[in-house]
Design an enzyme around this catalytic site. Structure first.
Site, PDB file in Angstrom:
ATOM      1  N   SER A 105       2.262   1.252   2.525  1.00  0.00           N
ATOM      2  CA  SER A 105       3.190   0.127   2.375  1.00  0.00           C
ATOM      3  C   SER A 105       4.183   0.109   3.549  1.00  0.00           C
ATOM      4  O   SER A 105       3.783   0.180   4.693  1.00  0.00           O
ATOM      5  CB  SER A 105       3.896   0.199   1.014  1.00  0.00           C
ATOM      6  OG  SER A 105       4.646  -0.962   0.765  1.00  0.00           O
ATOM      7  N   HIS A 106       5.487   0.030   3.246  1.00  0.00           N
ATOM      8  CA  HIS A 106       6.492  -0.091   4.312  1.00  0.00           C
ATOM      9  C   HIS A 106       6.991   1.274   4.798  1.00  0.00           C
ATOM     10  O   HIS A 106       7.950   1.334   5.577  1.00  0.00           O
ATOM     11  CB  HIS A 106       7.678  -0.921   3.806  1.00  0.00           C
ATOM     12  CG  HIS A 106       8.327  -0.342   2.576  1.00  0.00           C
ATOM     13  ND1 HIS A 106       7.939  -0.675   1.303  1.00  0.00           N
ATOM     14  CD2 HIS A 106       9.329   0.556   2.432  1.00  0.00           C
ATOM     15  CE1 HIS A 106       8.681  -0.019   0.439  1.00  0.00           C
ATOM     16  NE2 HIS A 106       9.538   0.736   1.101  1.00  0.00           N
TER      17      HIS A 106
END
Length: 553
Positions: free
Chosen positions: A154-155
């Site tokens: 993800s981030h």
């Protein structure tokens, strides 16, 4: 003289990193192959959280052995579930995603699994993977079901890797599946990978079971069935998107061209160091499109565009920037999306409802009530929304960390995992149709429903206290009031599905807090909100800490 000496703001939140602080990519990839996990060390074992297994090769928590074992475990799990259709394999732009992708393909091909990979060996957003699974299964009724793997943390920072399994429903795997896969993978690692099948990458790539799939065309061609591009025809709006160097980087030019959007694409390049990102709150690089620090460069240019947006690395989260408000709080934009969609999707049934996590803003509840729409409030985790999306009973679902998806314009399922692309495109649609940007539309909502202040803080807790918090019963909370208001609800189960929330939520008419133990640190998280201003919020937070401390003492 160093870069930091020339510019004292370098390496501080909201500013760029100096080159010497960037991840050492050769060292990272070498560590992926050279470091071998010790199954006796908990931090080096496979551990599936709400979004799969995550870690870094540098601390031996995301390495070649992990991926070999997890992939073999998934092969065995899907066979046990009689999931014998093709598996869609996706990767994002993190440096460890490519080595993990090649490793996974080696195992899948050796096990004879039919695999679809991107036709250009490119990057695939999480929602494009979910879309591919759902499209295949609906188009091949009666045939063996497909599923997927998406390789992304993800981030998370550039040195991290992630590995996630999506079953045939297209959404995140449930805890039964992830526990089975996790436990089997750890067994394989402890057995020194005995039982893992693999081919060389060259043989896997050319195997008769490995097929190319045009993820981009399939996703982009279908977008008009979820976004109304007709209102953007000939628009004079200035629009922009920043892919943040993520998996959608090659999607946005295609979207702009196909739908004739006046869309500026900022940072249209892939750089695994992510050196173009301004640093997050702790001076680390994160592709978090909901963080004002990570989004500092877009916020600084907010007046250059009528509306702009960004997506995180796997494009399952969104961040909206507009002239009137800068970066919108994720909760605020969720409320705006709900108000807009449920008044501009005439083909949606009057019975279609809204899904939210119980730590999302209560303005969503007020908007839902104003729309006379049912509300499903569930624990944290997108998996809780999957059935409602597939059945078409939930029109819009979202969580406070900027993850959301919604139905097609005809009321049928689009994706069952978070989709960061369509909320960005929806911000352009709503601005074109209403003549107001999302910040102005949010102000309209607060004029009607009140203006909440929302914040999350962390409080220290031992492992024993965290365990107690996760198992609290409402009877253990003896307080009758919170910040001067009578308590109206004490929850340890989500009202929407009665699933345990792994913590506590206490509500009053104009405020609430929720407390949940962290899965990775010796803290618990307090989410709190007030419709009565910042002083009331601080009072809620103070009493929340005392109330929880008393309950878990």
């Amino acid at each position: 003289m160093s870069t930091a000496a020339l510019d004292p703001l370098v390496n501080t939140p909201g500013h760029l990193s100096s080159p010497d602080k960037l991840v050492n990519l050769p060292r990272l990839v070498t560590a992926f192959y050279a470091n071998h996990p010790d199954p006796e060390i908990p931090a080096q074992r496979v551990s599936f959280g709400t979004s799969g297994h995550r870690g870094s090769a540098l601390n031996t928590s995301f390495n070649y052995a992990h991926i070999l074992a997890i992939t073999q475990a998934i092969v065995e799990y899907r066979a046990n579930q009689d999931t014998t259709g093709p598996l869609f394999l996706a990767q994002d732009t993190h440096a460890l995603s490519e080595p993990a992708f090649t490793t996974a393909l080696e195992v899948l091909a050796a096990n004879g699994v039919e695999v679809f990979i991107d036709d250009q060996l490119g990057y695939t957003p999480t929602p494009a993977l979910s879309h591919a699974i759902l499209t295949y299964n609906s188009s091949n009724a009666g045939k063996p079901l497909s599923d997927g793997i998406v390789i992304t943390p993800s981030h998370n920072p550039p040195e991290d890797g992630g590995f996630k399994y999506n079953p045939p429903n297209g959404g995140p795997a449930d805890t039964t599946a992830t526990k089975w896969i996790q436990d089997r993978a750890n067994e394989l690692i402890a057995a020194k990978l005995q039982g893992v099948k693999r081919l060389s990458y060259a043989k896997a790539l050319s195997a008769s079971t490995t097929h190319r799939h045009d993820f981009i065309t399939a996703y982009v061609n279908d977008l008009a069935n979820v976004i109304d591009f007709s209102v953007l025809a000939g628009t004079t709006l200035k629009l922009a998107v920043d892919p943040l160097g993520g998996a959608g980087v090659h999607y946005w030019p295609r979207i702009a061209e196909q739908y004739k959007l006046p869309l500026s694409i900022l940072n249209p390049y892939v750089d695994p160091t992510f050196r173009f990102m301004t640093l997050d709150w702790d001076s680390r690089i994160r592709m978090d499109c909901s963080s004002p620090f990570a989004m500092a460069s877009m916020i600084a240019n907010k007046d250059s565009y009528d509306v702009a947006w960004a997506c995180d690395t796997d494009h399952d989260r969104h961040g909206i920037v507009c002239k009137s408000a800068g970066l919108l709080n994720p909760n605020h934009y969720l409320a705006v999306c709900i108000q807009y969609l449920f008044t501009h999707r005439p083909e949606w049934s009057a019975q279609v409802g809204i899904g939210k996590t119980l730590v999302s803003s209560s303005i969503i509840d007020r908007v839902a009530k104003g729309l006379n729409r049912p509300m499903l409030e569930v624990p944290v985790g997108f998996k809780w929304f999957v059935d409602g999306l597939i059945g078409g009973t939930l029109g819009f679902v979202g969580e406070e960390s900027a993850g959301a998806t919604f139905l097609r314009r005809n009321g049928q399922v689009w994706t069952t995992d978070k989709d960061g692309l369509i909320p960005g495109l929806l911000s352009a649609e709503m601005t074109a149709r209403t003549g107001k940007d999302p910040g102005q539309l949010y102000n309209d909502l607060t004029a009607k429903y009140g203006s909440p202040i929302y914040q999350r803080i962390d409080a220290e807790a031992t492992k024993e206290q965290k365990a107690k918090l996760a198992k609290l019963s409402p009877a253990q909370v003896t307080a009758k009031t919170l910040a001067g208001e009578p308590i109206t609800a004490i929850l340890t189960e989500a009202p929407g599905n009665h699933a345990p929330i792994g913590g506590l939520k206490v509500s009053t008419e104009n405020g609430w807090f929720a407390a949940r133990p962290s899965g990775t640190e010796d803290v618990y998280k307090i989410y709190a909100e007030s419709f009565n201003g910042p002083d009331h919020l601080r009072q809620i937070q103070t009493e929340a800490k005392a109330l929880v401390a008393s309950a878990i003492a």
